[in-house]
Design an enzyme around this catalytic site. Structure first.
Site, PDB file in Angstrom:
ATOM      1  N   ASP A 145       0.808  -1.111   0.050  1.00  0.00           N
ATOM      2  CA  ASP A 145       0.023   0.093  -0.033  1.00  0.00           C
ATOM      3  C   ASP A 145       0.771   1.257  -0.051  1.00  0.00           C
ATOM      4  O   ASP A 145       1.156   1.996   0.981  1.00  0.00           O
ATOM      5  CB  ASP A 145      -1.011   0.001   1.204  1.00  0.00           C
ATOM      6  CG  ASP A 145      -1.561  -1.186   1.047  1.00  0.00           C
ATOM      7  OD1 ASP A 145      -2.607  -1.579   0.408  1.00  0.00           O
ATOM      8  OD2 ASP A 145      -1.313  -2.188   1.976  1.00  0.00           O
ATOM      9  N   THR A 146       1.068   1.836  -1.191  1.00  0.00           N
ATOM     10  CA  THR A 146       1.915   2.932  -1.301  1.00  0.00           C
ATOM     11  C   THR A 146       1.607   3.527  -2.611  1.00  0.00           C
ATOM     12  O   THR A 146       1.258   2.691  -3.595  1.00  0.00           O
ATOM     13  CB  THR A 146       3.587   2.447  -1.391  1.00  0.00           C
ATOM     14  OG1 THR A 146       3.712   1.705  -0.429  1.00  0.00           O
ATOM     15  CG2 THR A 146       4.524   3.641  -1.428  1.00  0.00           C
TER      16      THR A 146
END
Length: 525
Positions: A347-348
């Site tokens: 999650d980036t």
């Protein structure tokens, strides 16, 4: 050149400016900013903040960022650490006394103070051309009006929905459920926060009503966070770390980021004839997997807050890489990878921009896991990151959790320099995968002569604690060969990372590339 009869993407070529990122609306905003007179810093900030509305499961104003910046007219690179610190009251000993062996992944103990907004304000003041109000205007509009949820975003959102708690469920669900593709997500509370930042700068976030909302919400959840923790937040300029590989130099952000792990991996790979291998064959995957195990073990031992990292030079030395390379059996896998210091996540967001003056920005911005801690502030809906889960509770470890300390970070922006000239800002999202992704991308470019888009599109593998993950782009015969070498081969249950890059040709042409594993694109003008 790709086969035009097969699915794929062509490179985006332009001369005035290019942005590559994981959502098309953010890429369009960045180009709009460039065309309205802004530079690459203005465009990168504008696009990044929009991504917090387009991909709220990946990033947001409650998160952190790291930046590599090449100013216009020169090839020196500046690094900016926009990661926040643990609240002063955080104590590893207290958590150990409660019987904990790790910082709770989604617990209040994992919430560190957001650092990205301070970094964006500093970048804008020091390097931007437009006012902060002009730069934030697109994100304010999208937060108010809403953004249709894209396919990859909807896929991730549904998987992360169970981890949303309390106020976060009110702000990030629709009718108690994750939104479907095409549903419009709005964040009016964040629009109001951004308006305050646009008016008064960082004080609009770290002081006053917004800070009061965050502190009160965190303390109500059992946190030790104080107004002083937020007011003291300050990003720091530093110098990149770098290392050579087959005629290029890879520039990475220094600790507390894990970028040096990619340098170590490439130093290990340089002891093998990677270019002489089948680019998609088992032998290359095997050597890369073994290098990953060794480099990540070093990472887990050494990388921490910059004030506590004491063996970085040892980690980057050619002698260390040579000794580690000698441990690799070209035909047999060593024992499974040790557990990572942080849990694997995807999650980036990453954004890169190059403008007409050839200022280049490589910026990565994250809340760590999907929706971070799963908590949000009760008034404005600011989603809190869980970066504190990157700490260890091992007593005396450089990365031991402590108040006022930055945890080891997975997010790493990259740049490539050749012949003294910066030729490519790039990034590979995907949590723990990122150093491996950087090394694989660089190797695709220099060992196999691939263009940036082909190097991004190519199938990926990752030696994770649960086994050697292979994307579906590899045939069954490759998996079988790896199993014969002793690897525990497991199909990747989701795409491994996502990448973006801009190649700065010496002709003046810019070539943008964007990963089909995400919803985004490269755009230029």
């Amino acid at each position: 050149m790709r086969d035009f009869q097969m699915p794929g993407r062509s490179a985006v070529l332009a001369t005035n400016g290019v942005c590559a990122t994981s959502h098309p609306l953010a890429a369009k905003v960045a180009i709009d900013i460039l065309q309205s007179g802004g530079n690459a810093v203005d465009a990168a900030i504008a696009g990044a903040v929009v991504l917090g509305i387009c991909e709220p499961q990946m990033t947001g104003i409650g998160g952190d960022c790291f930046v590599l910046l090449k100013p216009a007219g020169e090839d020196g690179v500046v690094a900016l650490n926009g990661s926040g610190r643990a609240p002063a009251g955080l104590s590893a000993a207290e958590m150990r006394d409660r019987g904990l062996t790790a910082v709770p992944l989604r617990g209040i103990e994992s919430v560190t103070v957001p650092g990205a907004i301070d970094a964006f304000c500093r970048l804008s003041a020091d390097w931007g051309r437009l006012s902060l109000a002009e730069t934030l205007a697109p994100a304010i509009r999208y937060a108010d009006e809403g953004v249709p949820v894209a396919p990859r975003v909807a896929f991730d959102w549904a998987g992360d929905e169970p981890d949303l708690k309390g106020a976060a469920r009110d702000f990030y669900l629709m009718g108690g459920k994750a939104p479907q593709v095409g549903q419009v997500f709005r964040a009016p509370g964040q629009a109001e926060v951004l308006r305050r930042i646009a008016r008064v700068g960082r004080a609009g976030f770290y002081e006053g009503e917004v800070a009061e909302d965050m502190v009160a919400s965190l303390r109500a959840l059992g946190g030790t966070h104080t107004a002083e923790d937020f007011a003291a937040t300050a990003c720091t300029y530093t110098d990149p770390v770098s290392g050579p590989y087959q005629g290029i130099d890879l520039l990475e952000h220094p600790p507390n980021g894990q970028g040096a792990t990619a340098n170590l991996m490439l130093n290990i790979l340089s002891h093998f004839d990677i270019a002489g291998m089948d680019p998609w064959g088992a032998d290359r995957i095997h050597i890369e997997a073994e290098a990953t195990k060794l480099a990540y073990d070093a990472r887990n031992r050494f990388i921490a807050d910059a004030d506590h990292t004491t063996r970085l030079a040892h980690m980057l030395s050619p002698e260390t890489a040579a000794r580690l390379a000698a441990l690799i059996d070209p035909k047999r896998a060593m024992p499974s990878a040790a557990p990572l210091a942080e849990a694997v996540h995807r999650d980036t967001i990453y954004i890169t921009v190059v403008d007409r003056d050839r200022m280049a920005v490589s910026l990565i911005y994250s809340i760590f896991w999907g929706f971070g801690s799963g908590f949000a502030s009760s008034r404005f809906g600011i989603n809190f990151q869980n970066r504190g889960a990157g700490f260890t509770l091992e007593a005396g470890h450089p990365n031991e959790a402590a108040g006022g300390k930055r945890p080891m970070h997975t997010i790493i922006p990259g740049m490539i320099r050749k012949g003294g000239r910066v030729t490519m800002p790039f990034g590979v999202m995907g949590g723990a995968y990122q150093p491996c992704g950087h090394a694989r991308f660089v190797s695709n470019l220099v060992d196999f002569g691939q263009d940036p888009q082909a190097a991004i599109d190519a199938p990926r593998a990752f030696s994770a604690p649960e086994g050697l993950k292979l994307e579906r782009g590899y045939p069954a015969a490759v998996a079988a060969s790896l199993a014969e070498m002793g690897h525990k081969v497991v199909p990747a249950d989701e795409p491994l990372g996502g990448a973006q890059a801009i190649l700065i040709h010496d002709t003046g042409v810019l070539e943008g590339a964007s990963d089909p594993r995400k919803d985004g694109c490269a755009l230029g003008y």
